[in-house]
Design a protein around this motif. Structure first.
Motif, PDB file in Angstrom:
ATOM      1  N   ASP A 150       1.486  -3.069   3.087  1.00 47.30           N
ATOM      2  CA  ASP A 150       2.738  -3.766   3.412  1.00 47.30           C
ATOM      3  C   ASP A 150       3.967  -3.024   2.907  1.00 47.30           C
ATOM      4  OD1 ASP A 150       1.283  -5.775   4.605  1.00 47.30           O
ATOM      5  OD2 ASP A 150       1.171  -6.995   2.782  1.00 47.30           O
ATOM      6  N   GLY A 151       3.780  -2.102   1.979  1.00 46.78           N
ATOM      7  CA  GLY A 151       4.927  -1.416   1.396  1.00 46.78           C
ATOM      8  C   GLY A 151       5.233  -0.070   2.011  1.00 46.78           C
ATOM      9  N   GLN A 153       6.397   2.375   5.346  1.00 49.43           N
ATOM     10  CA  GLN A 153       7.081   2.492   6.629  1.00 49.43           C
ATOM     11  C   GLN A 153       6.274   3.479   7.474  1.00 49.43           C
ATOM     12  OE1 GLN A 153      11.203   3.406   6.173  1.00 49.43           O
ATOM     13  NE2 GLN A 153      11.602   3.456   8.383  1.00 49.43           N
ATOM     14  N   ARG A 160       6.218   6.895   4.708  1.00 47.11           N
ATOM     15  CA  ARG A 160       6.706   6.835   3.325  1.00 47.11           C
ATOM     16  C   ARG A 160       6.807   5.386   2.879  1.00 47.11           C
ATOM     17  NH1 ARG A 160      11.281   8.805   6.290  1.00 47.11           N
ATOM     18  NH2 ARG A 160      12.849   7.177   6.638  1.00 47.11           N
ATOM     19  N   ARG A 161       6.828   5.247   1.559  1.00 48.58           N
ATOM     20  CA  ARG A 161       7.032   3.921   0.978  1.00 48.58           C
ATOM     21  C   ARG A 161       8.413   3.416   1.392  1.00 48.58           C
ATOM     22  NH1 ARG A 161       3.783   0.714  -1.977  1.00 48.58           N
ATOM     23  NH2 ARG A 161       4.858   0.814  -3.969  1.00 48.58           N
ATOM     24  N   ARG A 162       8.529   2.110   1.592  1.00 53.91           N
ATOM     25  CA  ARG A 162       9.812   1.530   1.985  1.00 53.91           C
ATOM     26  C   ARG A 162      10.850   1.795   0.902  1.00 53.91           C
ATOM     27  NH1 ARG A 162       9.147  -1.347   6.500  1.00 53.91           N
ATOM     28  NH2 ARG A 162       7.029  -2.079   6.981  1.00 53.91           N
ATOM     29  N   TYR A 163      12.102   1.832   1.332  1.00 55.61           N
ATOM     30  CA  TYR A 163      13.187   2.231   0.433  1.00 55.61           C
ATOM     31  C   TYR A 163      13.186   1.398  -0.844  1.00 55.61           C
ATOM     32  CZ  TYR A 163      17.876   3.672  -1.000  1.00 55.61           C
ATOM     33  OH  TYR A 163      18.939   4.174  -1.710  1.00 55.61           O
ATOM     34  N   GLU A 164      13.085   0.082  -0.709  1.00 60.06           N
ATOM     35  CA  GLU A 164      13.126  -0.790  -1.896  1.00 60.06           C
ATOM     36  C   GLU A 164      11.950  -0.515  -2.823  1.00 60.06           C
ATOM     37  OE1 GLU A 164      15.707  -2.331   1.137  1.00 60.06           O
ATOM     38  OE2 GLU A 164      13.551  -1.880   1.210  1.00 60.06           O
ATOM     39  N   GLU A 165      10.775  -0.300  -2.245  1.00 59.43           N
ATOM     40  CA  GLU A 165       9.594  -0.021  -3.073  1.00 59.43           C
ATOM     41  C   GLU A 165       9.775   1.279  -3.847  1.00 59.43           C
ATOM     42  OE1 GLU A 165       7.115  -2.060  -3.387  1.00 59.43           O
ATOM     43  OE2 GLU A 165       7.571  -3.472  -1.781  1.00 59.43           O
ATOM     44  N   THR A 193      20.522  -0.635   0.832  1.00 58.45           N
ATOM     45  CA  THR A 193      19.820  -1.855   0.463  1.00 58.45           C
ATOM     46  C   THR A 193      20.796  -2.753  -0.281  1.00 58.45           C
ATOM     47  OG1 THR A 193      17.814  -2.736  -0.583  1.00 58.45           O
ATOM     48  CG2 THR A 193      18.990  -0.995  -1.776  1.00 58.45           C
ATOM     49  N   ARG A 197      17.620  -7.750  -1.609  1.00 59.93           N
ATOM     50  CA  ARG A 197      16.405  -7.155  -1.032  1.00 59.93           C
ATOM     51  C   ARG A 197      15.558  -6.489  -2.099  1.00 59.93           C
ATOM     52  NH1 ARG A 197      18.913  -3.770   3.829  1.00 59.93           N
ATOM     53  NH2 ARG A 197      16.875  -2.750   3.734  1.00 59.93           N
ATOM     54  N   ALA A 201      11.644  -7.560  -3.183  1.00 60.54           N
ATOM     55  CA  ALA A 201      10.553  -6.586  -3.309  1.00 60.54           C
ATOM     56  C   ALA A 201       9.967  -6.600  -4.716  1.00 60.54           C
ATOM     57  CB  ALA A 201      11.055  -5.189  -2.954  1.00 60.54           C
TER      58      ALA A 201
END
Length: 362
Positions: A150-151, A153, A160-165, A193, A197, A201
């Motif tokens: 889920d984390g 993109q 890659r890992r989502r920006y927030e993660e 972000t 958000r 996360a």
């Protein structure tokens, strides 16, 4: 073929040859169109399994390597040239060699932030925590994470890992709290972000270093605190010493579009000069111009740096209390603990004797 014998390759019929070899006008050495598209999508990087899934056989791959049309990056991972691989090609190779995987940490931010780093910089990769950790290729650092699917993109190139993660991971791994705050507020300041958000996360993750502390930082950021200095001023100077609560990031009246870091009644303004945002000559000139305009309108501005806030916060609180009192602001300051100058009874009230303090003013 000699004496009527054959290796079998010469006798390969059109029925048994791969479809891409039978295309009219396409020579034997050409690649299947689908594989060409895959190479384009993956910056010229492909794995042995992908190549075989798209119609190549082991001897086809060997021929491409022998002719120096491809080069081996790592075991089972190839690139379609023999020159020095770019960072993006190394990133793709790292992700594919550990698949399913995604860029992690600073590597996940590099394509987004357009960071200028050495092409030989390590590539950080994340995989699911339930997997056995694979052997890391040279220059690759692997981290196992929970909630991996889920984390990520997945439509990014490479995934890659989502920006927030990624931001939360970098902040959690920072050397100290000050560096962690810088990571969080810089992400919010970039407009990629928001504190809300990031908080969502972070709330989904339980095993994160500094989790409770980062949640408090994000809560402050949601209420207008946008720099490491502003966070330190809020907690170490203003709240710890009972100073009036300032208004943060309020648009200042005047001919220029400007926002006050911390504004008080009586036209008193405290500006916090961080290293990253107020160090250029142009920025410094703009700061001075705003201060002059504010003074012409009857206000007053003081500027603080990191040392005032983090190394001399008690002395700074004494000076700010005197500054606010001089501007007619009621102050009921108190000490933050033993040894604080305000513990000696210097409350900063209007009309009372004030401690001697020096505060940079413009």
């Amino acid at each position: 073929m000699q004496d009527g014998l054959s290796t079998g390759r010469e006798r390969e019929s059109s029925e048994t040859a791969p479809r891409w070899r039978r295309l009219s006008g396409v020579p034997d050495r050409s690649l299947p169109p689908d594989l060409v598209r895959l190479l384009t999508h993956q910056d010229g990087v492909v794995t042995r399994r992908q190549a075989e899934d798209h119609g190549l056989r082991p001897h086809d791959i060997a021929r491409l390597l022998r002719r120096k049309e491809w080069a081996r990056l790592w075991r089972g991972v190839y690139v379609d040239h023999t020159g020095r691989p770019t960072w993006r090609q190394r990133a793709w190779a790292a992700v594919l060699s550990c698949w399913p995987a995604a860029l992690d940490g600073a590597s996940a931010l590099r394509p987004v932030e357009r960071l200028h780093q050495d092409d030989d910089a390590p590539v950080f990769v994340a995989i699911d925590r339930s997997r056995t950790r694979p052997v890391a290729p040279p220059g690759v650092i692997i981290r196992q994470v929970s909630g991996f699917e889920d984390g990520v993109q997945w439509n990014a190139s490479p995934p890659r890992r989502r920006y927030e993660e990624a931001i939360i991971d970098i902040a959690a791994d920072a050397d100290d709290d000050l560096a962690a705050v810088e990571v969080l507020v810089a992400a919010c300041r970039s407009r990629r972000t928001t504190p809300q958000r990031l908080a969502v996360a972070l709330d989904m993750r339980r095993c994160v270093a500094r989790r409770a502390w980062m949640m408090s930082v994000l809560d402050d950021a949601a209420h207008g605190t946008h720099s490491v200095l502003e966070h330190g001023y809020l907690h170490l100077v203003e709240r710890a010493h009972g100073l009036p609560t300032g208004r943060r990031q309020r648009r200042r009246d005047g001919t220029r579009v400007a926002y006050e870091d911390v504004g008080y009644d009586g036209g008193a303004v405290v500006e916090l000069d961080g290293f990253a945002f107020h160090s250029s000559t142009r920025q410094r000139h703009a700061d001075l111009a705003r201060d002059l305009e504010h003074a012409a309108a009857g206000g007053a501005t003081v500027r603080l740096d990191h040392r005032h806030v983090y190394a001399e916060h008690c002395a700074t609180a004494v000076a700010v209390a005197a500054f606010l009192t001089a501007r007619g602001v009621p102050v009921a300051a108190h000490g933050c603990g033993p040894g604080c100058p305000l513990e000696r009874g210097d409350r900063g009230r209007s009309g009372e004797s004030q401690p001697r303090a020096e505060l940079p003013s413009t």
